[in-house]
Design an enzyme around this catalytic site. Structure first.
Site, short mmCIF file in Angstrom:
data_model
loop_
_atom_site.label_atom_id
_atom_site.label_comp_id
_atom_site.label_asym_id
_atom_site.label_seq_id
_atom_site.Cartn_x
_atom_site.Cartn_y
_atom_site.Cartn_z
N GLU A 143 20.30 46.66 -33.94
CA GLU A 143 19.64 45.86 -34.97
C GLU A 143 20.41 45.92 -36.28
O GLU A 143 20.59 44.91 -36.98
CB GLU A 143 18.21 46.39 -35.22
CG GLU A 143 17.32 46.46 -33.98
CD GLU A 143 17.44 47.79 -33.22
OE1 GLU A 143 18.57 48.29 -33.07
OE2 GLU A 143 16.40 48.31 -32.79
N ARG B 10 40.49 54.71 -13.79
CA ARG B 10 41.76 53.97 -13.71
C ARG B 10 41.63 52.47 -13.98
O ARG B 10 42.29 51.66 -13.36
CB ARG B 10 42.42 54.20 -12.35
CG ARG B 10 42.75 55.65 -12.10
CD ARG B 10 43.73 55.84 -10.98
NE ARG B 10 43.23 55.56 -9.67
CZ ARG B 10 42.41 56.36 -8.99
NH1 ARG B 10 41.98 57.50 -9.54
NH2 ARG B 10 42.02 56.05 -7.78
N TRP C 49 23.01 63.46 2.77
CA TRP C 49 21.78 63.82 3.50
C TRP C 49 20.91 64.75 2.66
O TRP C 49 19.71 64.53 2.51
CB TRP C 49 22.14 64.45 4.85
CG TRP C 49 21.01 65.22 5.46
CD1 TRP C 49 20.92 66.57 5.60
CD2 TRP C 49 19.78 64.68 6.00
NE1 TRP C 49 19.72 66.92 6.19
CE2 TRP C 49 19.00 65.77 6.44
CE3 TRP C 49 19.28 63.39 6.14
CZ2 TRP C 49 17.75 65.61 7.01
CZ3 TRP C 49 18.01 63.23 6.71
CH2 TRP C 49 17.27 64.33 7.14
#
Ligand code: AOF
Ligand code: ZN
Length: 360
Positions: free
Chosen positions: A50, A205, A297
């Protein structure tokens, strides 16, 4: 009028990767149907959107309307409250996409603007604004990083050939996009097996994109001291381990300016939730998980993943021993499996990108 909010959201995006753990915010000032000022939050600790829009205004903003993607702040933080600047400027109407989830603000900015006689509208393009700041919304309310799990696989769900070869499954454009995502998060995480097998650099990169912190989950301290993530100093590396890491290894790592986080755990495995809390305490608001299947997992099982990004290449790799994105034991019935929602599909030439959120 949504076009102005759209523009503000577009401006906000320019801060990607540089504002963490603060939000992405854009602001547009409109007078007599014309944009007279624009700004966005450019970097962490810098002026808010703002204030930048007010500063960049090309004419007197008295009587104008501001479109801002997040509720203007009402608190003294690194900068003085934006609401006071807005009130002083003579802006008469403010459109806000979403309320600020920051408990220091949440609603107070809106209240203060209204008290000052400013007309306030909240909720324009709120869905888009929330999505843009999904990292900020989670982190500011929980202090737990937003976790994105990325994987690249063949259409038959393999992340490598049976012999471990995986370069390259997805196309160049997909890989470039994946690097851009690295540039947007605070940290990138892999398991030790990935470091031993692939010796990755884990940097971005790409020009204009910063490198996230590299986090290696290495329960027993097996990290080779000559691996790229240790030797390369273009990004910071943190090794997360347990008391199983030998003291002399730890000492050597610390001598090489590598931070070692030791977490206690009876199972001998790094407790991942605790690790995430520690990372949150360090100001890390987002973590991109780049595998492999064992770490993935564990993260799914513990309910740590918020969002998945699966890049799928139209090729068949085959092989019952070829690795897949999620290994471990797996769930014993479909009812317990991880369900995804808000699924989006994008094409990257012939590759397919599936983005979705974990239903919690
Ligand atoms: C930003 N940029 O454009 C806006 C923010 O630490 P500070 O003083 O920079 O304040 C950060 C808080 O200010 C942030 O958590 C959010 O609640 C509010 N608004 N922050 O970094 C901005 N508008
Ligand atoms: Zn502010």
């Amino acid at each position: 009028m949504e076009e102005y909010m759209k523009r503000a959201l577009k401006l906000a995006e320019k801060g990607w990767g540089y504002t963490n753990p603060n939000p992405l915010v854009g602001a547009v000032i409109v007078k007599n149907g014309k944009i007279v000022g624009e700004g966005y939050h450019e970097y962490f600790g810098g002026p808010h959107a703002e204030v930048n829009a007010l500063k960049n205004a090309v004419e007197d903003v008295k009587g104008s309307t501001m479109f801002v993607t997040l509720e203007p702040c009402s608190h003294y933080g690194k900068t003085p409250p934006c609401v006071e600047e807005i009130i002083k400027s003579g802006i008469k109407r403010v459109y806000i996409a979403m309320e600020d989830p920051n408990p220091k603000v949440s609603g107070n900015g809106i209240k203060r603007l209204k008290e000052a006689g400013i007309e306030v509208h909240v909720g324009m393009m709120e869905k888009e604004a929330r999505k843009l700041n999904e990292i900020f919304v989670k982190y500011i309310t929980t202090k737990f990083p937003f976790v994105i799990l990325k994987s690249a696989m063949s259409i038959d769900g393999k992340i490598a050939c049976y012999n471990g070869i995986s370069k390259w499954i997805t196309n160049e454009k997909s890989r470039k996009f994946a690097h851009k995502i690295r540039g947007r998060v605070s940290a990138i995480m892999v398991g030790i097996n990935t470091v031993i097998k692939d010796n990755p650099m884990l940097t971005t990169r790409l020009e204009g994109y910063k490198n996230p912190v590299r986090i290696i989950v290495d329960s027993r301290g097996r990290i080779p001291l000559d691996s790229n993530v240790i030797r390369d100093k273009t990004a910071k590396t943190i090794i997360a381990t347990t008391e199983l890491m030998l003291n002399n290894v730890r000492k050597k790592l610390e001598d090489m300016d590598i931070e070692v986080i030791i977490l206690k755990n009876d199972s001998g495995k790094v407790p991942l939730k605790e690790l995430m809390i520690k990372l949150g305490e360090r100001g890390i608001d987002s973590v991109l998980i780049e595998g492999g299947g064992t770490l993935n997992w564990s993260l799914f099982k513990e309910g740590i993943v918020d969002k998945v990004m699966f890049f799928i290449s139209p090729r068949i790799i085959g092989g019952k021993n070829a690795l897949t994105p999620v290994e471990g034991t797996g769930f014993s019935d479909i009812g317990n499996s991880i369900e995804l929602k808000d699924v989006e599909i994008d094409r990257i030439d012939d590759d397919i990108l599936i983005t979705a959120y974990v239903r919690k």
